[in-house]
Write a protein that holds these residues in place. Sequence first.
Motif, PDB file in Angstrom:
ATOM      1  N   UNK A 100       0.816  -1.210   0.000  1.00 16.64           N
ATOM      2  CA  UNK A 100       0.000   0.000   0.000  1.00 16.64           C
ATOM      3  C   UNK A 100       0.850   1.261   0.000  1.00 16.64           C
ATOM      4  N   UNK A 101       1.795   1.326   0.939  1.00 17.86           N
ATOM      5  CA  UNK A 101       2.548   2.569   1.098  1.00 17.86           C
ATOM      6  C   UNK A 101       3.622   2.748   0.030  1.00 17.86           C
ATOM      7  N   UNK A 102       4.004   1.691  -0.666  1.00 15.20           N
ATOM      8  CA  UNK A 102       4.889   1.866  -1.810  1.00 15.20           C
ATOM      9  C   UNK A 102       4.129   2.538  -2.953  1.00 15.20           C
ATOM     10  N   UNK A 103       2.851   2.205  -3.096  1.00 15.43           N
ATOM     11  CA  UNK A 103       2.016   2.877  -4.096  1.00 15.43           C
ATOM     12  C   UNK A 103       1.815   4.339  -3.721  1.00 15.43           C
ATOM     13  N   UNK A 104       1.633   4.599  -2.417  1.00 13.95           N
ATOM     14  CA  UNK A 104       1.508   5.988  -1.957  1.00 13.95           C
ATOM     15  C   UNK A 104       2.790   6.763  -2.254  1.00 13.95           C
ATOM     16  N   UNK A 105       3.941   6.172  -1.946  1.00 14.81           N
ATOM     17  CA  UNK A 105       5.220   6.842  -2.196  1.00 14.81           C
ATOM     18  C   UNK A 105       5.420   7.092  -3.690  1.00 14.81           C
ATOM     19  N   UNK A 106       5.038   6.127  -4.515  1.00 15.71           N
ATOM     20  CA  UNK A 106       5.154   6.278  -5.962  1.00 15.71           C
ATOM     21  C   UNK A 106       4.266   7.422  -6.457  1.00 15.71           C
ATOM     22  N   UNK A 178      -9.159  -0.278  12.656  1.00 13.34           N
ATOM     23  CA  UNK A 178      -7.905   0.475  12.627  1.00 13.34           C
ATOM     24  C   UNK A 178      -7.039   0.066  11.436  1.00 13.34           C
ATOM     25  N   UNK A 179      -6.892  -1.234  11.213  1.00 15.26           N
ATOM     26  CA  UNK A 179      -6.079  -1.690  10.085  1.00 15.26           C
ATOM     27  C   UNK A 179      -6.689  -1.263   8.749  1.00 15.26           C
ATOM     28  N   UNK A 184      -5.864   0.938   4.157  1.00 13.80           N
ATOM     29  CA  UNK A 184      -6.692   1.107   2.960  1.00 13.80           C
ATOM     30  C   UNK A 184      -7.274   2.518   2.823  1.00 13.80           C
ATOM     31  N   UNK A 185      -8.057   2.970   3.791  1.00 12.78           N
ATOM     32  CA  UNK A 185      -8.835   4.200   3.622  1.00 12.78           C
ATOM     33  C   UNK A 185      -7.928   5.424   3.469  1.00 12.78           C
ATOM     34  N   UNK A 186      -7.048   5.659   4.440  1.00 14.54           N
ATOM     35  CA  UNK A 186      -6.184   6.842   4.392  1.00 14.54           C
ATOM     36  C   UNK A 186      -5.238   6.832   3.189  1.00 14.54           C
ATOM     37  N   UNK A 187      -4.553   5.718   2.887  1.00 18.24           N
ATOM     38  CA  UNK A 187      -3.704   5.714   1.689  1.00 18.24           C
ATOM     39  C   UNK A 187      -4.478   5.954   0.399  1.00 18.24           C
TER      40      UNK A 187
END
Length: 367
Positions: A100-106, A178-179, A184-187
Amino acid sequence: MAQPELNNEGTSRVEVALLSVIFITAGILNFGLLLVLWRRRKQLSRMHVFVFHLSVADLVVVFFQVCPQLMWHITDRFVGPDALCRAVKYLQVVGMFASTYMIVAMTVDRYQAICHPMVTFQRHRARWNVAVCAAWCVSFLGAIPQVFIFSRVEVSPGVYDCWARFISPWGSKAYVTWTTLVIYVLPVLCVIVCQVRICHAVYSSNFHFKSQQQVGKDEASRRGGSTRSCSGGWVSKARAKTVTMTVVVVLTYIICWTPFFTVQLWSVWDREAPTENATFIILMLLASLNSCANPCIYLMFSVPFPRRLVGMLCRRQYHRRESMQEEASTVSSLFINLKNLSDAKHFPASVTFLATEHGTTYYCNKV
């Protein structure tokens, strides 16, 4: 994450077959992509670095989420000590966080490259990619609760399994919610905002560039001279291509993971949720398809990738053919030099020259 038990033998077989296909396909595609990118590691662009780490994250999902899930359904119970149970559950969530967060960073990197190009250009090339390091740190830290929640417990006399222990009655609801929010939601909200601003910036810059170009042409036609235009506001095709690839990656992630998190929330907030229904279970498994889709997306947007992969797997034949071509080129150069000497009458009339160039044999007789 909770795992529903399967009582239907037919559903269990479908699940095992689906997990097997996902495991083999995702493993081969991501491993092949990693090999190609690793061999070109000294020439990787920023976008390729994100693709590389996204592939690593997908392999973590494949080997620590899909593979244990597959073995779990084959053996019906978790086989292993308590430490292995906690490690597997920890790495499962690490893979989810990292993907998830690699997609956000990209996406954030593409946003900076399009909306703030001068800041990106002036930034010195760092030894470490800060966005990638941040994504992995968030992944390793965010998955720590799994170590304390899951353990090897006795579910029935003499029967042990890897299960979660929550505080009743709100523990499971709080943790799954929380997970869902942090993975999912925030990213997804973050990448949607970035993509909207990227698309607006691309459209505005291209529209402004075309307007300036048209004004320049009109002014040049009135003066009867040529026109000159500056392409500073134009978004290059290569940069637009990486933006398009990022959009496809984000949409694929949303399509694959939305059913999973929806089902998870439904199962903890509704006691009457059909957790043993076949459709319910298959929807939870579709999230793993994202690990198969990501390398396919890169393959779709990168034409040289198949040739590089085939050439790398068959490198012996490739190097052999390359050496043969080099040898042919050397002989061809020798033939040309000898022919020039022959024309210059440096050799007697009886000398015959023979050389081979690209499979064709040449004879040069001195008359």
